[in-house]
Design a protein around this motif. Structure first.
Motif, PDB file in Angstrom:
ATOM      1  N   ARG A   1       0.843  -1.205   0.000  1.00 33.64           N
ATOM      2  CA  ARG A   1       0.000   0.000   0.000  1.00 33.64           C
ATOM      3  C   ARG A   1       0.877   1.254   0.000  1.00 33.64           C
ATOM      4  NH1 ARG A   1      -5.068  -1.577   0.388  1.00 33.64           N
ATOM      5  NH2 ARG A   1      -5.505  -3.579   1.387  1.00 33.64           N
TER       6      ARG A   1
ATOM      7  N   GLY B   1       0.988   5.770  -0.473  1.00 29.38           N
ATOM      8  CA  GLY B   1       0.209   6.992  -0.317  1.00 29.38           C
ATOM      9  C   GLY B   1       0.018   7.774  -1.594  1.00 29.38           C
ATOM     10  N   ASP B   2       0.846   7.487  -2.614  1.00 35.42           N
ATOM     11  CA  ASP B   2       0.770   8.209  -3.884  1.00 35.42           C
ATOM     12  C   ASP B   2       0.668   7.214  -5.045  1.00 35.42           C
ATOM     13  OD1 ASP B   2       3.279   7.247  -3.351  1.00 35.42           O
ATOM     14  OD2 ASP B   2       4.350   8.958  -4.217  1.00 35.42           O
ATOM     15  N   PRO B   3      -0.455   6.510  -5.173  1.00 33.33           N
ATOM     16  CA  PRO B   3      -0.565   5.430  -6.161  1.00 33.33           C
ATOM     17  C   PRO B   3      -0.398   5.874  -7.610  1.00 33.33           C
ATOM     18  CG  PRO B   3      -2.710   5.913  -5.156  1.00 33.33           C
ATOM     19  CD  PRO B   3      -1.680   6.625  -4.352  1.00 33.33           C
TER      20      PRO B   3
ATOM     21  N   ILE C   1      -0.316   0.008 -10.536  1.00 34.33           N
ATOM     22  CA  ILE C   1      -1.341  -0.232  -9.512  1.00 34.33           C
ATOM     23  C   ILE C   1      -2.188  -1.445  -9.894  1.00 34.33           C
ATOM     24  CG2 ILE C   1      -3.424   0.726  -8.433  1.00 34.33           C
ATOM     25  CD1 ILE C   1      -0.822   1.923  -7.403  1.00 34.33           C
TER      26      ILE C   1
ATOM     27  N   PRO D   1      -6.263   6.363  -9.866  1.00 34.34           N
ATOM     28  CA  PRO D   1      -5.993   4.995  -9.399  1.00 34.34           C
ATOM     29  C   PRO D   1      -7.236   4.310  -8.846  1.00 34.34           C
ATOM     30  CG  PRO D   1      -4.382   6.571  -8.544  1.00 34.34           C
ATOM     31  CD  PRO D   1      -5.495   7.371  -9.137  1.00 34.34           C
TER      32      PRO D   1
ATOM     33  N   SER E   1      -6.944   1.670  -6.831  1.00 31.39           N
ATOM     34  CA  SER E   1      -6.575   1.172  -5.509  1.00 31.39           C
ATOM     35  C   SER E   1      -5.288   1.862  -5.081  1.00 31.39           C
ATOM     36  CB  SER E   1      -6.386  -0.351  -5.530  1.00 31.39           C
ATOM     37  OG  SER E   1      -5.098  -0.701  -6.009  1.00 31.39           O
ATOM     38  N   ASP E   2      -4.843   1.530  -3.893  1.00 32.26           N
ATOM     39  CA  ASP E   2      -3.563   2.052  -3.419  1.00 32.26           C
ATOM     40  C   ASP E   2      -2.519   0.948  -3.330  1.00 32.26           C
ATOM     41  OD1 ASP E   2      -4.578   0.606  -1.310  1.00 32.26           O
ATOM     42  OD2 ASP E   2      -4.208   2.141   0.222  1.00 32.26           O
TER      43      ASP E   2
END
Length: 355
Positions: free
Chosen positions: A134, A136-138, A143, A162, A164-165
């Protein structure tokens, strides 16, 4: 099973260091980050390893050699240009044959290695197995999208929106099915053959793509901030050792390694920190999370939370922190008059000067 280690690429985010050094050989705790990946592959019981190299092939080959130092049999595979991860698989096709393989990005750092993942893949043998974490900036990563059962149902490379992360970590396991997918690819908008497109092709073709979400530590050491963070993490597990010479006027506090041939005189070293072989620390303070490379000199200075590459010199500087200093660098104070900063900087440098 074989391994494919990617050690090409230009390392633009680490310039100017990578103007003269391969990004995979920038050291973490005085050991090139590439070596941690090679050790992880050997620990997983894999011996035959292909190393994909680009413009820095001579430096990589000189550092890794035939692989015997890691318990590996290394074959070098030239990639004319860094045209994507799937392109690396394409150029390694003859070497890989129809064997299962693990692909490991040589500038990635993963705590815990890959042994469990390799064992699981050998048991279950999906077409592909990817590692996810996971972030914070996907939008800055490849991704993955998972269904309710945790199976991969979609992938995008650096998506604007995105889904998801869950970012792809730089370790992938494949059966020979990946070669069929790669053969069907066209270059992306970036002009590269994307591994995310190859994985998406497998999913669309009904092939099974599994994933593991790792809870441990992972970093792509592509920029200075991440290099310093990985250096900090590795130094946290340091076992103190003094193989060099420390005089009676010096003080070592906490986990400090002084390697063979190093000298510490009239100085204070607060660990975790490592002083490389042949280095000299004189009348100085070296603070936590600092790696001083081989044959460096630090005199009359203070430095903390930094990496100094071999043969560099820091003299008479009151305070340095959160810095990555390259090979053969000289850092000295400016003359008292005129009060001006004198700089010789390479392309893409970043400088912060306190007034």
């Amino acid at each position: 099973m074989r391994a494919l280690v990617l050690a090409g690429g230009s390392g633009t985010r680490l310039r100017p260091i990578t103007h003269t050094s391969a990004k995979q050989l920038v050291p973490v705790a005085n050991k090139p980050v590439l070596f941690y990946g090679l050790e992880a592959i050997a620990a997983a019981g894999i011996r035959e390893t292909g190393v994909v190299v680009g413009d820095t092939y001579a430096e990589i080959e000189a550092a890794v050699g035939d692989g015997s130092a890691f318990g590996l049999e290394v074959t070098y595979i030239r990639q004319a240009a860094p045209l994507g991860l799937a392109h690396a698989v394409l150029v390694a096709r003859d070497y890989l044959g129809d064997e299962d393989f693990v692909m490991y990005l040589g500038d990635n750092f993963i705590v815990g290695g890959v042994s469990d993942l390799v064992e699981r893949f050998a048991r279950e043998r999906p077409a592909a197995h990817i590692m996810l974490t996971r972030v914070g900036d996907p939008g800055q990563f490849g991704i993955a999208e998972l269904d309710a059962a945790g199976r991969v149902v979609g992938l995008e490379e650096k998506p604007a929106v995105p889904k998801s992360d869950l970012a792809l970590v730089g370790v992938y396991l494949f059966t020979a099915a990946i070669h069929e997918a790669v053969a069907e690819l066209k270059p992306s908008w970036r002009g590269e053959l994307e591994i995310t497109d190859a994985l998406h092709w497998l999913i669309t073709a009904g092939r099974r793509v599994e994933s593991t979400v790792i809870s441990g530590y992972w970093k792509d050491t592509g920029n200075v901030t991440d290099m310093l963070e990985v250096n900090r993490l590795v130094l946290e597990s340091l076992e103190p050792r003094v193989d060099g010479r420390v005089d009676g006027a010096s003080e070592l506090i906490g986990r400090v390694v002084v390697e063979a041939g190093a000298r510490v005189e009239r100085s204070r070293i607060v660990g975790p920190a490592v002083i490389g072989s042949g280095a000299r620390v004189l009348d100085s303070y070296v603070g936590p999370f600092t790696s001083i490379g081989a044959d460096c000199t630090v005199s009359g200075s203070e430095i903390e939370y930094s990496i100094v590459l071999p043969r560099s010199s820091i003299a008479g500087v009151s305070r340095i922190e959160a810095s990555l200093i390259g090979h053969d660098v000289e850092v000295t104070p400016a003359p008292a008059t005129p009060r001006a900063h004198r700089l010789v900087l390479g392309d893409h440098s970043k400088v912060q000067i306190s007034s």
